[in-house]
Write a protein that holds these residues in place. Sequence first.
Motif, PDB file in Angstrom:
ATOM      1  N   VAL A  92       4.168  45.456 -38.835  1.00  0.00           N
ATOM      2  CA  VAL A  92       5.004  44.976 -37.728  1.00  0.00           C
ATOM      3  C   VAL A  92       6.011  46.051 -37.347  1.00  0.00           C
ATOM      4  CG1 VAL A  92       4.767  42.607 -38.547  1.00  0.00           C
ATOM      5  CG2 VAL A  92       6.753  43.943 -39.252  1.00  0.00           C
ATOM      6  N   ASP A  93       6.601  45.893 -36.157  1.00  0.00           N
ATOM      7  CA  ASP A  93       7.705  46.749 -35.743  1.00  0.00           C
ATOM      8  C   ASP A  93       8.787  45.889 -35.096  1.00  0.00           C
ATOM      9  OD1 ASP A  93       6.960  46.220 -33.086  1.00  0.00           O
ATOM     10  OD2 ASP A  93       5.729  48.020 -32.963  1.00  0.00           O
ATOM     11  N   ALA A 109       8.651  39.557 -41.070  1.00  0.00           N
ATOM     12  CA  ALA A 109       9.568  40.690 -41.203  1.00  0.00           C
ATOM     13  C   ALA A 109      10.265  40.897 -39.861  1.00  0.00           C
ATOM     14  CB  ALA A 109       8.819  41.953 -41.615  1.00  0.00           C
ATOM     15  N   GLN A 110      11.517  41.367 -39.913  1.00  0.00           N
ATOM     16  CA  GLN A 110      12.296  41.530 -38.687  1.00  0.00           C
ATOM     17  C   GLN A 110      13.161  42.783 -38.784  1.00  0.00           C
ATOM     18  OE1 GLN A 110      14.238  37.920 -37.529  1.00  0.00           O
ATOM     19  NE2 GLN A 110      15.358  38.833 -35.818  1.00  0.00           N
ATOM     20  N   PRO A 111      12.567  43.958 -38.589  1.00  0.00           N
ATOM     21  CA  PRO A 111      13.363  45.198 -38.642  1.00  0.00           C
ATOM     22  C   PRO A 111      14.276  45.317 -37.423  1.00  0.00           C
ATOM     23  CG  PRO A 111      11.108  45.678 -37.988  1.00  0.00           C
ATOM     24  CD  PRO A 111      11.144  44.218 -38.343  1.00  0.00           C
ATOM     25  N   ALA A 163       8.105  39.009 -36.741  1.00  0.00           N
ATOM     26  CA  ALA A 163       6.644  39.000 -36.662  1.00  0.00           C
ATOM     27  C   ALA A 163       6.081  38.831 -38.066  1.00  0.00           C
ATOM     28  CB  ALA A 163       6.128  40.290 -36.034  1.00  0.00           C
ATOM     29  N   PRO A 164       4.920  38.173 -38.205  1.00  0.00           N
ATOM     30  CA  PRO A 164       4.350  37.929 -39.535  1.00  0.00           C
ATOM     31  C   PRO A 164       3.672  39.160 -40.114  1.00  0.00           C
ATOM     32  CG  PRO A 164       2.909  37.040 -37.839  1.00  0.00           C
ATOM     33  CD  PRO A 164       4.132  37.531 -37.135  1.00  0.00           C
ATOM     34  N   ASN A 204       2.618  42.871 -34.089  1.00  0.00           N
ATOM     35  CA  ASN A 204       2.029  42.850 -35.421  1.00  0.00           C
ATOM     36  C   ASN A 204       0.548  43.209 -35.297  1.00  0.00           C
ATOM     37  OD1 ASN A 204       1.957  40.125 -34.166  1.00  0.00           O
ATOM     38  ND2 ASN A 204       0.669  39.635 -35.912  1.00  0.00           N
ATOM     39  N   ASP A 205       0.164  44.302 -35.946  1.00  0.00           N
ATOM     40  CA  ASP A 205      -1.209  44.794 -35.912  1.00  0.00           C
ATOM     41  C   ASP A 205      -1.932  44.352 -37.175  1.00  0.00           C
ATOM     42  OD1 ASP A 205      -0.937  46.216 -33.456  1.00  0.00           O
ATOM     43  OD2 ASP A 205       0.173  47.775 -34.532  1.00  0.00           O
ATOM     44  N   GLU A 206      -3.030  43.639 -36.990  1.00  0.00           N
ATOM     45  CA  GLU A 206      -3.797  43.151 -38.136  1.00  0.00           C
ATOM     46  C   GLU A 206      -4.483  44.320 -38.836  1.00  0.00           C
ATOM     47  OE1 GLU A 206      -5.961  39.093 -38.333  1.00  0.00           O
ATOM     48  OE2 GLU A 206      -7.461  40.558 -37.706  1.00  0.00           O
TER      49      GLU A 206
END
Length: 296
Positions: free
Chosen positions: A147-148, A113-115, A124-125, A153-155
């Motif tokens: 993700v941001d 994703a790519q905001p 980020a995945p 990216n926080d698991e």
Amino acid sequence: GISGSDNLGNHTATTNINLDGNYLSGDGDSEGIHVDADGDVTIGASYGFSKFSVWDSNAVDLDISSITSTSEFGMSSYGNANGGNELNFFRARGDRSTTTGVAYFDVIAQFNAQPHNGSSSFQAPFMTVRAVGTTGTIPTQIEFNTVDNTGSNDERMVIQANGNVAIGQSYANYPLQLNTSINGVAFGITDENKSGNLTHAMLINNNNAIFQMKDSTASLPVYLNTSGNSWLTGGNVGIGTTSPTGFFTVRANGTGEDNGFKLLGSSGFKAVMVYSDGSGKIELANSGGGKNIKIA
């Protein structure tokens, strides 16, 4: 040689164009679009595994973009077979002619994703399928992240190869394992409204391992604390029965001391024991375990 230029746009084909194994190229090199005798189209090579393939010696990107609206990727299938639309991910090491097996923790599939915040964005995945074995059936695990636009990216959750699910951490030793350091609550089922009021809630808190249940008024009729006060205020409590007739009702499953109600002293000796031999007995014991009072 060829002089001048030719506007190919003003020609109308009167028959199919036969590339005869050649490329439709932008500079005359053996690259670009290749169409084989079966109509399979490959970009970047003269071979492929499907009706449409993209090959390159470096990383390959395939973009579907809309200038002013949304972009969609659609698949359709028809017929009476059980199979439907599939999205397949193949992963190997080496190259096409000398393929070798994957290595431990290789990424098999990844969704990014790519905001964009108006000035920048980073990819980020948010979901990853990763190999956690290198032989046999090659077990995999699935990782889910938030993700941001900084690329962070926080698991959040991992489904392991053995089926165990880890939430808030990377590994689970049990079918469901949660990280208790997140907001102080390890597990919660709630009817939380937008104002933050918790009703009809069941929470397991990491502070001293607290289990609490809230009713529709957000009060706590059930509160169990491993290092503090605990209480049950919802009604009568029954042990061995689903129909307690008093504030605290214990129903034994048999007779004799092993089927009685016991209060133990700090050293484990019987302080009070109530049991039934068919007629009912009450026994009071001293700290040494001897019987002081026995009522039959």
